[in-house]
Write an enzyme that holds these catalytic residues in place. Structure first.
Site, PDB file in Angstrom:
ATOM      1  N   ASP A   1      -2.229  -1.174  -3.053  1.00 15.24           N
ATOM      2  CA  ASP A   1      -2.246  -1.146  -4.518  1.00 15.24           C
ATOM      3  C   ASP A   1      -2.252   0.280  -5.046  1.00 15.24           C
ATOM      4  O   ASP A   1      -2.808   0.565  -6.094  1.00 15.24           O
ATOM      5  CB  ASP A   1      -3.448  -1.921  -5.059  1.00 15.24           C
ATOM      6  CG  ASP A   1      -4.771  -1.325  -4.583  1.00 15.24           C
ATOM      7  OD1 ASP A   1      -4.757  -0.359  -3.799  1.00 15.24           O
ATOM      8  OD2 ASP A   1      -5.831  -1.824  -5.013  1.00 15.24           O
TER       9      ASP A   1
ATOM     10  N   CYS B   1      -4.063   3.133  -1.363  1.00 12.73           N
ATOM     11  CA  CYS B   1      -4.187   2.948   0.088  1.00 12.73           C
ATOM     12  C   CYS B   1      -4.518   4.232   0.844  1.00 12.73           C
ATOM     13  O   CYS B   1      -5.234   4.187   1.842  1.00 12.73           O
ATOM     14  CB  CYS B   1      -2.945   2.280   0.662  1.00 12.73           C
ATOM     15  SG  CYS B   1      -1.427   3.201   0.460  1.00 12.73           S
TER      16      CYS B   1
ATOM     17  N   HIS C   1       2.432   4.175   2.264  1.00 12.28           N
ATOM     18  CA  HIS C   1       1.393   3.182   2.535  1.00 12.28           C
ATOM     19  C   HIS C   1       0.782   3.471   3.897  1.00 12.28           C
ATOM     20  O   HIS C   1       1.488   3.792   4.853  1.00 12.28           O
ATOM     21  CB  HIS C   1       1.969   1.763   2.510  1.00 12.28           C
ATOM     22  CG  HIS C   1       0.920   0.720   2.749  1.00 12.28           C
ATOM     23  ND1 HIS C   1      -0.022   0.399   1.786  1.00 12.28           N
ATOM     24  CD2 HIS C   1       0.634  -0.035   3.827  1.00 12.28           C
ATOM     25  CE1 HIS C   1      -0.824  -0.534   2.283  1.00 12.28           C
ATOM     26  NE2 HIS C   1      -0.446  -0.811   3.513  1.00 12.28           N
TER      27      HIS C   1
END
Length: 352
Positions: free
Chosen positions: A126, A129, A339
């Site tokens: 979101d 991370c 991410h």
């Protein structure tokens, strides 16, 4: 290790002499994708060019990620920010089934990571991370409470800095942050106090298993979890102010700060706050150069397996490049520089 492929400006007055070879190596990486050590070309299995720049997760990806992190005992259970561990190669086979260039790159990268780690924990995507994965790893380690968290001046930082730099009042809290106080100074002080309290509690636990369980519980409490991120973001801003002031006074500065303040969008700490730190959790996450700042904020070396850089000198990137020897090390996995997941279950002793 590599600094990553980033724009290399000229040195600031006061740039550390120790940083100059790395600056030259970074420039070479831009021009020829050469190895930092020795400057020799190296054969590489590279992922598609779309992964060369920082990009952030689309809304549909985030929703998919959230669904995958629902506790396996049912939707009535708390949603985990960090999923239970899974065999790392089983995870790879599940996520990368095709034979495309990208899938091949990921598979080879995971195979190499599996020589050091047995499992992986997936982190909720979101746009927090990088903060989440780093902080979770740091707080769950069986180590003593960091000395900087014991500093009585820590919780005085908000009042000290905001009284000196009024532009900090442009601080934009994360979407899920609900501070008890209305005043910004008090809100950030509450977050720093919570960070110290929770980290202290974890450090006092005697076994690694107990610490892991407690850390899992902490990262299912959204109110506390997002408060911790506000604390870390403020620490990042504090370090950025220190670095900028040192640069302005002609003192030696780490090389990444040259990159940080050379960007059109972060020429000074005020711009960094408005255009970058305020966006974390809203429009995006941390960019590569900001990973260095994160490392300096929590005083942990962040070692990242960058799978999109498999078979290059950038495959294992360390933030900062030349970390202090007494900094603990956390290790993360990044598939695309946007991410981060967490490798666990060390196969053998590793070092940076």
């Amino acid at each position: 290790m590599s600094r990553g492929t980033m724009l290399q400006p000229g040195a600031w007055p006061g740039e550390s002499c120790a940083e100059k070879p790395a600056r030259e190596a970074g420039a070479a990486a831009l021009e020829g994708e050469k190895a930092v050590a020795g400057g020799q070309p190296r054969a590489a299995v590279r992922c598609p060019a779309e992964h060369e720049e920082d990009m952030y997760r689309a809304a549909d990806e985030i929703e998919k990620e959230k669904e995958l992190l629902i506790h396996e005992r049912g939707s009535s259970e708390p949603r985990l920010s960090v999923a239970p561990e899974m065999d790392i190669m089983d995870y790879c086979k599940k996520e990368w089934r095709g034979n495309t260039q990208k899938a091949t790159c990921m598979k080879k990268g995971y195979e190499e990571v599996s020589q050091k780690f047995t499992s992986i924990r997936r982190v909720r995507g979101d746009n927090y991370c990088a903060l989440r994965a780093t902080l979770f790893q740091a707080m769950s380690q069986p180590a003593a409470l960091p000395s900087w968290l014991q500093d009585p001046e820590l919780t005085l930082l908000p009042e000290k800095l905001i009284s000196k730099y009024s532009w900090i009042n442009q601080w934009k809290p994360g979407l899920k942050f609900e501070g008890k106080s209305e005043d910004l100074v008090d809100k950030i002080k509450e977050s720093l106090t919570l960070l110290r309290k929770k980290w202290t509690g974890l450090a006092e636990l005697r076994t690694a298993e107990a610490r892991q369980i407690a850390c899992d519980e902490l990262f299912t409490n959204e109110e506390e979890e997002y408060s911790l991120y506000e604390a870390v973001k403020f620490l990042m801003l504090s370090r950025a102010i220190e670095l900028y002031d040192d640069k302005e006074k002609g003192r030696e500065v780490p090389f990444f700060s040259v990159l940080l303040f050379a960007r059109d969008t972060s020429g000074d700490p005020g711009q960094l706050l408005r255009n970058h730190l305020n966006q974390v959790g809203h429009a995006g996450g941390l960019e590569q150069v900001e990973m260095f700042l994160l490392a300096y904020a929590v005083r942990h070396t962040i070692q990242v397996y960058r799978l999109s850089k498999y078979s290059t000198e950038e495959f294992i990137t360390v933030y900062p490049t030349d970390p202090p020897r007494d900094w603990p090390v956390v290790t993360l996995i990044a598939e695309d520089d946007r991410h981060y997941n967490i490798p666990v279950g060390v196969c053998e002793e590793t070092s940076v």
